[in-house]
Design an enzyme around this catalytic site. Structure first.
Site, PDB file in Angstrom:
ATOM      1  N   GLN A   1      44.981  17.777  35.759  1.00 12.81           N
ATOM      2  CA  GLN A   1      43.572  17.671  35.224  1.00 12.81           C
ATOM      3  C   GLN A   1      43.376  16.815  33.736  1.00 12.81           C
ATOM      4  OE1 GLN A   1      41.647  21.536  35.869  1.00 12.81           O
ATOM      5  NE2 GLN A   1      41.228  21.005  37.851  1.00 12.81           N
TER       6      GLN A   1
ATOM      7  N   MET B   1      11.756   5.384  48.758  1.00 13.55           N
ATOM      8  CA  MET B   1      11.573   4.267  47.786  1.00 13.55           C
ATOM      9  C   MET B   1      12.620   3.006  48.088  1.00 13.55           C
ATOM     10  SD  MET B   1       9.587   3.458  45.416  1.00 13.55           S
ATOM     11  CE  MET B   1       8.959   4.380  44.283  1.00 13.55           C
TER      12      MET B   1
END
Lengths: 589, 190
Positions: A115, A483
């Site tokens: 990580q 849209m």
């Protein structure tokens, strides 16, 4: 001398000293020491989100609705990268965020540890500033500096990346400096240049066709700035329009209100911008959604630009009078000088107001009513009627519904309208409504959504249920990315490539699965009762408002066109839509 | 009316706008902290500005202050943008456009110098010619064998460019350059 404390304790202590009440976050290996401190205190409430992006947008909604910085806490690696969209969103819309990220211990940095990612490298361009804290001695100073940088000048997001060993290390905590403005290198200019301000007052007084073009900077300058804008508009008689980000600074019920301007702004606002002789830009930045075709942008006006960020001035549109300063300070000076020099409204404004009224009479937001199918505009009008007079905050996702919300929900006060303007982030609305609800537990927080956008951060329903929050999501469901489809109709020969969503979830069942309430409406005459039910429901609501599928958002300035070349709803036949944009416009975003 | 803000302090009215590209030298005073150079360079690449030359070094050790010198090309509007964009970076203390400052003093340019190390290998006439020309350019030999020279040359960028071009046919092997260091003339500091 103060007792020693750990880095993790310092983070919580600095939060307290900076007045933080709420933190939005998600735990993980590299922030466990801070989480261990969190649970041992009860001054700061932690809101556990379901995805780090949700924490970021919730903090944005919190910040926008309160004027205070939003605070997030996430772990290293994927925790940090999931924040990147929210940070960039806050960067584009100048929202103050302080984001604490955990990092792998300093001795593992650069080793591709579990990580691990280069958080300060990744977030360098999407934050106002960021810090990697390598030594415990630097931590208190950087924490306080982070709050100062995020909230002063043009606000923005900052990241403080704290390796795990620094969280465990002990050192002496120092409180915020008594005079935080003495930052060694960052000192934004607040007061505007007086000569420029005097010249601006004279310019306004002599103008025949003036317009105030206001933006998010007025909101960011605090409620007093909105009050000053209202005073100034009233004393000068200058009509006011606003960008998407600035809605609410001037009340939608005010006599000088022109409505929003820009690509989906009103006819009267855009025509006033095009034909004005003096334009006063107050805390806005001449975004491409505002200007339309640049070489035809307001060709005959003298322009004044008030902005706290010098780099905004002359970036897109060259102006005649630049004023670097905080909008609040500058408006105060303008109002004071106007009064002190006994300026009177120019009598020639009467003709200008008449012209504006003619444009208003064009009724540019008209749509064809329908008794069988819910028109999205009608749904929003009914919603607006139902919440009128209530204490409400509106957030949106991004798309047609967002533009309709901006057009049809009037805003009377600043900080009530939370939307992703600059970055256009689908998935913003639900977490933003949660953030606003955390800050205002008794207010009505409504997220206007589309069926596509809402699915981008739908998991935050679970956050709302866990924390006893009641955001209402009002979905204008047309089964399309509306849209995107509208642009395919305008630009790509009506070939609707992947803008239809098959297999949408059943939003009523989905709401119930999360432990909230689901409401579905398909007929116009059911709307009012259903909206009332939504408003009165406890806990979060998904309101599935099934609307006319092919409705499009007008008026519109097609790409590459000027303000006076708007496409109005009654003129927008299929053929006109298909031919509205020329080849040059097609290449634009 | 489209005009350009000439001086940020005297707010207005305003010179005609030129669209022709100009080359300017900027001095940027920054905190010498990790990442500051990445911020400056990242700004240029993110916004599509040009860097013709860049040099950086800590100039005030006690205060940990570095001075970055950037030579850039763009229209006056772009160069104005670059100055403001640099100035709003948090660790940036000051930005000065040395070229504009020089123009205000009725000078063509600020003082600009660059240092280059230039390796030339060869024998016979070419070798002699390289040495003879290096003297003409006031370059110094700092390393040599019977097969090569390394010259050190200091001067304006144009002088160094010219010297390199002359050395090319004479056996140029490699070049290392520092980038431009620059100050304004006169007693005043930044």
């Amino acid at each position: 001398m103060e007792r020693e404390m750990t880095g993790a304790e310092m983070v919580l202590r600095a939060f307290q000293d900076q007045g933080v009440k709420h933190v939005f976050g998600y735990p993980g290996g590299a922030v466990l020491p801070i989480y261990d401190e969190l649970i041992q205190q009860d001054v700061i409430e932690h809101i556990l989100v379901r995805h780090e992006q949700g924490a970021g947008h919730a903090a944005e909604g919190y910040a926008r609705s309160t004027g205070k910085p939003g605070v997030c806490l996430v772990t290293s690696g994927p925790g940090a990268t999931n924040m990147v969209t929210a940070l960039t969103d806050a960067m584009l819309d100048s929202i103050p965020l302080v984001c604490i990220t955990g990092q792998v211990p300093t001795n593992l940095i650069g080793s591709d540890a579990f990580q691990e990612c280069d958080t300060v490298g990744i977030t360098r361009t999407c934050t106002k500033h960021n810090w990697l804290v390598k030594k415990i001695e630097d931590l208190p100073r950087i924490l306080h500096e982070a709050f100062y940088v995020a909230t002063s000048g043009r606000p923005g997001p900052v990241v403080v990346d704290i390796p795990k060993d620094v969280q465990f290390a002990t050192g002496i905590y120092e409180g915020p400096a008594p005079n935080a403005t003495q930052h060694k290198s960052y000192r934004p200019q607040l007061k505007g240049d007086m000569n420029a301000i005097r010249a601006t007052v004279e310019l306004i007084a002599s103008a025949k066709r003036p317009v105030f073009y206001t933006g998010g900077g007025v909101i960011n300058a605090g409620p007093a700035a909105s009050q000053l804008l209202r005073e100034l508009a009233e004393m000068t008689g200058v009509p006011v329009t606003s960008t998407l980000m600035g809605l609410g600074a001037y009340p939608a019920s005010g006599p000088l209100w022109l409505g929003m301007l820009g690509m989906h702004g009103t006819y009267e606002a855009n025509m006033a911008m095009h034909d004005c002789d003096v334009m006063i830009c107050i805390g806005a930045r001449f975004d491409d959604r505002i200007t339309g075709r640049l070489d035809a942008f307001s060709p005959n006006s003298k322009k004044v630009h008030i902005d706290i960020d010098p780099s905004s001035i002359n970036k897109i549109v060259r102006v005649d009078i630049p004023i670097v300063g905080d909008v609040g300070y500058v408006l105060e000076d303008i109002v004071r000088i106007w009064r002190a020099s006994n300026m009177k409204q120019n009598p020639e404004l009467k003709a200008w107001h008449e012209q504006v009224n003619k444009w208003r009479a064009r009724n540019c937001l008209a749509y064809k009513p329908n008794d069988d199918v819910i028109m999205p505009q009608y749904a929003l009008q009914r919603l607006a009627a139902a919440i009128k007079g209530k204490d409400y905050y509106i957030s949106t996702e991004v798309g047609q519904h967002q533009m309709w919300a901006a057009q049809f929900l009037g805003f009377e006060e600043p900080n009530r309208w939370l939307t992703s303007g600059g970055f256009g982030t689908m998935g913003y609305g639900l977490p933003a409504a949660i953030g606003a609800q955390v800050a205002h537990p008794d207010a009505l927080c409504i997220n206007i959504a589309g069926d596509a956008s809402i699915l981008m951060n739908i998991q935050e329903m679970s956050t709302a249920v866990q924390h006893g929050l009641s955001p209402k999501t009002f979905i204008l469901n047309n089964s399309y990315m509306g849209m995107v489809r509208q642009w395919q109709q305008l630009l790509h020969g009506n070939r609707l490539s992947h803008s239809y969503t098959d297999s949408l979830p059943d939003f009523v069942k989905l709401a119930e699965a999360y432990g909230g309430t689901g409401i579905r409406v398909t007929k116009p005459d059911e709307l009012d009762d259903a909206i009332e039910e939504m408003i009165n429901a406890k806990g979060p609501v998904l309101f599935d408002c099934c609307v006319a599928q092919m409705a499009n958002c007008f008026p519109m300035i097609p790409s590459g066109k000027a303000h006076n070349q708007m496409l109005l709803p009654d003129e927008a036949t299929d053929e006109v839509v298909a031919n509205a944009i020329g080849n040059e416009g097609k290449a634009l975003v | 009316m489209n005009a350009q803000n000439v001086d940020a302090l005297s707010a207005y009215f305003l010179a005609e706008v030129s669209e022709t590209k100009e080359t300017h030298t900027l001095s940027v005073i920054v905190d010498n902290e990790p990442g500051v150079l990445a911020r400056v360079i990242g700004l240029f690449s993110a916004r599509g500005y040009n860097i013709d030359s860049l040099s950086v070094s800590e100039t005030e050790h006690e205060k940990h202050i570095s001075r970055i010198t950037i030579v850039t090309t763009g229209t006056p509007q772009i160069i104005e943008q670059i100055r403001h964009q640099l100035d709003r970076l948090v660790p940036v203390h000051r930005v000065r456009d040395l070229t504009v400052a020089a123009h205000k003093l009725n000078q063509d340019k600020p003082l600009e110098r660059e240092l280059a190390l230039i390796k030339v290998a060869g024998q016979g006439d070419k070798r002699l010619e390289a040495l003879r020309l290096s003297e003409a350019f006031k370059a110094v030999v700092i390393d040599a064998t019977v097969d090569h020279f390394v010259f050190e040359i200091t001067g304006r960028t144009s002088k160094i460019e010219q010297f390199i071009e002359i050395m090319r046919p004479l056996g140029l092997v490699e070049v290392s350059r520092t980038g431009v260091a620059a100050l304004n003339r006169g007693a005043e500091g930044l």
